[in-house]
Design a protein around this motif. Structure first.
Motif, PDB file in Angstrom:
ATOM      1  N   VAL A   1       0.888  -1.191   0.084  1.00 51.27           N
ATOM      2  CA  VAL A   1       0.015   0.107   0.018  1.00 51.27           C
ATOM      3  C   VAL A   1       0.796   1.234  -0.094  1.00 51.27           C
ATOM      4  CG1 VAL A   1      -1.644   1.351   1.222  1.00 51.27           C
ATOM      5  CG2 VAL A   1      -1.973  -1.146   1.160  1.00 51.27           C
ATOM      6  N   ALA A   2       2.004   1.152   0.669  1.00 50.47           N
ATOM      7  CA  ALA A   2       2.841   2.287   0.867  1.00 50.47           C
ATOM      8  C   ALA A   2       3.439   2.656  -0.576  1.00 50.47           C
ATOM      9  CB  ALA A   2       3.930   2.140   1.745  1.00 50.47           C
ATOM     10  N   ALA A   3       3.716   1.707  -1.417  1.00 45.83           N
ATOM     11  CA  ALA A   3       4.411   1.648  -2.574  1.00 45.83           C
ATOM     12  C   ALA A   3       3.356   2.192  -3.586  1.00 45.83           C
ATOM     13  CB  ALA A   3       4.917   0.249  -3.209  1.00 45.83           C
ATOM     14  N   ALA A   4       2.196   1.656  -3.638  1.00 47.56           N
ATOM     15  CA  ALA A   4       1.253   2.399  -4.466  1.00 47.56           C
ATOM     16  C   ALA A   4       0.679   3.400  -4.142  1.00 47.56           C
ATOM     17  CB  ALA A   4      -0.191   1.239  -4.341  1.00 47.56           C
ATOM     18  N   GLY A   5       0.922   3.857  -2.553  1.00 45.85           N
ATOM     19  CA  GLY A   5       0.630   5.408  -2.318  1.00 45.85           C
ATOM     20  C   GLY A   5       1.824   6.190  -2.757  1.00 45.85           C
ATOM     21  N   ARG A   6       3.038   5.917  -2.997  1.00 45.91           N
ATOM     22  CA  ARG A   6       3.868   6.675  -3.446  1.00 45.91           C
ATOM     23  C   ARG A   6       3.704   7.259  -4.975  1.00 45.91           C
ATOM     24  NH1 ARG A   6      10.062   5.427  -2.450  1.00 45.91           N
ATOM     25  NH2 ARG A   6      10.140   7.772  -3.292  1.00 45.91           N
ATOM     26  N   VAL A   7       2.992   6.120  -5.604  1.00 50.57           N
ATOM     27  CA  VAL A   7       2.748   6.330  -6.953  1.00 50.57           C
ATOM     28  C   VAL A   7       1.882   7.691  -7.089  1.00 50.57           C
ATOM     29  CG1 VAL A   7       1.931   5.612  -9.124  1.00 50.57           C
ATOM     30  CG2 VAL A   7       3.262   4.187  -7.841  1.00 50.57           C
ATOM     31  N   LEU A   8       0.727   7.509  -6.360  1.00 49.26           N
ATOM     32  CA  LEU A   8      -0.268   8.635  -6.462  1.00 49.26           C
ATOM     33  C   LEU A   8       0.141   9.715  -5.833  1.00 49.26           C
ATOM     34  CD1 LEU A   8      -1.968   6.189  -7.419  1.00 49.26           C
ATOM     35  CD2 LEU A   8      -3.779   7.040  -5.812  1.00 49.26           C
ATOM     36  N   LYS A   9       1.032   9.684  -4.569  1.00 52.80           N
ATOM     37  CA  LYS A   9       1.511  11.075  -4.098  1.00 52.80           C
ATOM     38  C   LYS A   9       2.552  11.842  -4.773  1.00 52.80           C
ATOM     39  CE  LYS A   9       2.205  10.990   0.614  1.00 52.80           C
ATOM     40  NZ  LYS A   9       0.933  11.574   1.406  1.00 52.80           N
TER      41      LYS A   9
ATOM     42  N   THR B   1       3.645  11.125  -8.227  1.00 52.36           N
ATOM     43  CA  THR B   1       3.401  11.173  -9.507  1.00 52.36           C
ATOM     44  C   THR B   1       2.189  11.650 -10.019  1.00 52.36           C
ATOM     45  OG1 THR B   1       2.593   9.148 -10.254  1.00 52.36           O
ATOM     46  CG2 THR B   1       5.120   9.238  -9.787  1.00 52.36           C
ATOM     47  N   PRO B   2       1.677  12.053 -11.336  1.00 54.95           N
ATOM     48  CA  PRO B   2       0.445  12.269 -11.569  1.00 54.95           C
ATOM     49  C   PRO B   2      -0.411  11.381 -12.239  1.00 54.95           C
ATOM     50  CG  PRO B   2       2.086  13.414 -12.907  1.00 54.95           C
ATOM     51  CD  PRO B   2       2.717  12.422 -12.456  1.00 54.95           C
ATOM     52  N   ALA B   3       0.274   9.939 -11.818  1.00 54.09           N
ATOM     53  CA  ALA B   3      -0.793   8.661 -12.164  1.00 54.09           C
ATOM     54  C   ALA B   3      -1.708   8.499 -11.011  1.00 54.09           C
ATOM     55  CB  ALA B   3       0.280   7.466 -11.921  1.00 54.09           C
ATOM     56  N   VAL B   4      -2.847   8.109 -11.701  1.00 54.18           N
ATOM     57  CA  VAL B   4      -4.081   8.045 -10.805  1.00 54.18           C
ATOM     58  C   VAL B   4      -4.404   6.698 -10.577  1.00 54.18           C
ATOM     59  CG1 VAL B   4      -4.929  10.095 -11.695  1.00 54.18           C
ATOM     60  CG2 VAL B   4      -5.679   7.946 -12.778  1.00 54.18           C
ATOM     61  N   ALA B   5      -3.548   5.584 -10.950  1.00 59.03           N
ATOM     62  CA  ALA B   5      -3.725   4.350 -10.783  1.00 59.03           C
ATOM     63  C   ALA B   5      -2.520   3.650 -10.763  1.00 59.03           C
ATOM     64  CB  ALA B   5      -4.928   3.853 -11.719  1.00 59.03           C
ATOM     65  N   VAL B   6      -2.628   2.212 -10.488  1.00 59.18           N
ATOM     66  CA  VAL B   6      -1.501   1.465 -10.236  1.00 59.18           C
ATOM     67  C   VAL B   6      -1.881   0.222 -11.010  1.00 59.18           C
ATOM     68  CG1 VAL B   6      -0.053   2.271  -8.423  1.00 59.18           C
ATOM     69  CG2 VAL B   6      -1.946   0.367  -8.005  1.00 59.18           C
ATOM     70  N   LYS B   7      -0.808  -0.521 -11.626  1.00 61.03           N
ATOM     71  CA  LYS B   7      -1.163  -1.925 -12.419  1.00 61.03           C
ATOM     72  C   LYS B   7      -0.211  -2.898 -11.363  1.00 61.03           C
ATOM     73  CE  LYS B   7       0.070  -3.311 -16.431  1.00 61.03           C
ATOM     74  NZ  LYS B   7       1.026  -4.500 -16.151  1.00 61.03           N
ATOM     75  N   LEU B   8      -0.769  -4.043 -11.071  1.00 62.00           N
ATOM     76  CA  LEU B   8      -0.037  -5.118 -10.744  1.00 62.00           C
ATOM     77  C   LEU B   8      -0.298  -6.297 -11.343  1.00 62.00           C
ATOM     78  CD1 LEU B   8      -1.926  -6.558  -8.557  1.00 62.00           C
ATOM     79  CD2 LEU B   8      -1.045  -4.728  -6.920  1.00 62.00           C
ATOM     80  N   GLU B   9       0.784  -7.520 -11.160  1.00 61.57           N
ATOM     81  CA  GLU B   9       0.411  -8.793 -11.821  1.00 61.57           C
ATOM     82  C   GLU B   9      -0.294 -10.004 -10.740  1.00 61.57           C
ATOM     83  OE1 GLU B   9       3.971  -9.765 -13.934  1.00 61.57           O
ATOM     84  OE2 GLU B   9       3.965  -7.900 -14.935  1.00 61.57           O
ATOM     85  N   GLY B  10      -0.774 -10.863 -11.259  1.00 66.23           N
ATOM     86  CA  GLY B  10      -1.142 -11.966 -10.626  1.00 66.23           C
ATOM     87  C   GLY B  10      -2.491 -11.858  -9.786  1.00 66.23           C
ATOM     88  N   ALA B  11      -2.832 -12.974  -9.194  1.00 70.56           N
ATOM     89  CA  ALA B  11      -4.108 -13.072  -8.465  1.00 70.56           C
ATOM     90  C   ALA B  11      -4.160 -13.933  -7.204  1.00 70.56           C
ATOM     91  CB  ALA B  11      -5.261 -13.304  -9.137  1.00 70.56           C
TER      92      ALA B  11
END
Ligand code: KIV
Length: 279
Positions: free
Chosen positions: A103-111, A113-123
């Motif tokens: 969550v911290a890594a994804a949060g850094r993307v939103l905080k 950079t101007p990206a509004v979403a993340v993508k990740l692999e697998g389920a």
């Protein structure tokens, strides 16, 4: 208004095709925005396409953030009024080592950079937990199934879901990603019939690469479409021979400058020179 993740669902509901292309910096982001795509992905394929690695595994979160910021600047300059949706891949090991770290890594993307979403692999079960945590924290997540390059040492770059058992597994995993809250799903290098079936059965948009024409949308690695890469995936043929074209026109410019320099002397004949400075 910038596009939002929910706009992709509306496009699917309205029967409109969704287009997504990768970008790795301001220049490429401005080019793909100029082409009118719905979404721009700063994919971890930049590890191979731009950074020269053999797989996507070495790229770091810091590098992804750096390239995503650059892509965001390119979008702001090229498509100020109607920028496409900017999505950033979470790199290998930024979301596999525990939910808090993910969550911290994804949060850094939103905080950062101007990206509004993340993508990740697998389920995997752990990945579904992580997605649920991200979504409940307000972070839109795009899933990625089929050929997942971060698992190259287990799956290779082969086509996936070729037999009924693995097709059934993929159906279950796609549904699990939707239920975990993913707003869209990338599906890579799987049989076209399976990808069409998933597009019809899931509510969220299914965006294919090497997965036939029956998906809700298509994504491509821009350098592949432009024929810039030296290793072209068989399921993503180039639209032009960009690399050969660039070498040819640049070579013409070099030749127009006048006679080429004489070849450098071989080590045996080269005169002794002082050690090179460390610069
Ligand atoms: O990293 C990437 O470029 C991707 C696309 C192949 C979808 O994940």
């Amino acid at each position: 208004m910038p596009l939002r993740p929910a706009d992709l669902t509306r496009r699917k509901q309205g029967g409109l095709a969704i287009t997504m292309l990768t970008a790795w910096d301001a220049l490429s982001a401005a080019v793909v925005a100029g082409a009118g795509v719905d979404a721009v992905l700063v994919g971890d394929s930049l590890a191979m396409v731009v950074l020269g690695h053999a797989t996507t595994l070495p790229v770091t979160l810091e590098e992804m953030l750096h390239h995503c910021r650059a892509a965001g600047r390119g979008l702001a300059a090229a498509a100020a009024h109607h920028p496409p949706l900017l999505i950033c891949d979470l790199p290998f090991l930024s979301y596999q080592c525990g939910a808090d770290e993910a969550v911290a890594a994804a949060g850094r993307v939103l905080k950062e950079t101007p990206a509004v979403a993340v993508k990740l692999e697998g389920a995997e079960p752990e990945t579904l937990t992580v997605i649920d945590r991200m979504v409940r924290s307000g972070i839109p997540v795009m899933g990625h199934l089929g050929l997942t390059p971060q698992s190259v040492h287990q799956l290779g770059y082969r086509r996936q879901a070729g037999d009924p058992v693995s097709q059934e597994r993929l159906r279950r995993r796609a549904l699990a990603l939707q239920e975990a809250g993913c707003f869209a799903l990338v599906i890579e290098h799987v049989p076209a019939e399976l990808a069409s079936e998933l597009s019809a059965s899931l509510v969220i948009p299914v965006i294919g690469i090497g997965a036939g024409d029956g998906c809700d949308g298509q994504v491509r690695v821009t350098a592949d479409l432009l024929g810039l890469t030296s290793r072209q995936p068989p399921f993503s043929p180039p639209l032009m021979e960009g690399r050969a074209l660039a070498v040819e026109v640049l070579g013409r410019w070099v030749r127009e400058q006048g006679p080429a320099a004489a070849p450098a002397p071989t080590p045996a004949t080269r005169p002794a020179s002082p050690a090179a400075p460390h610069c």
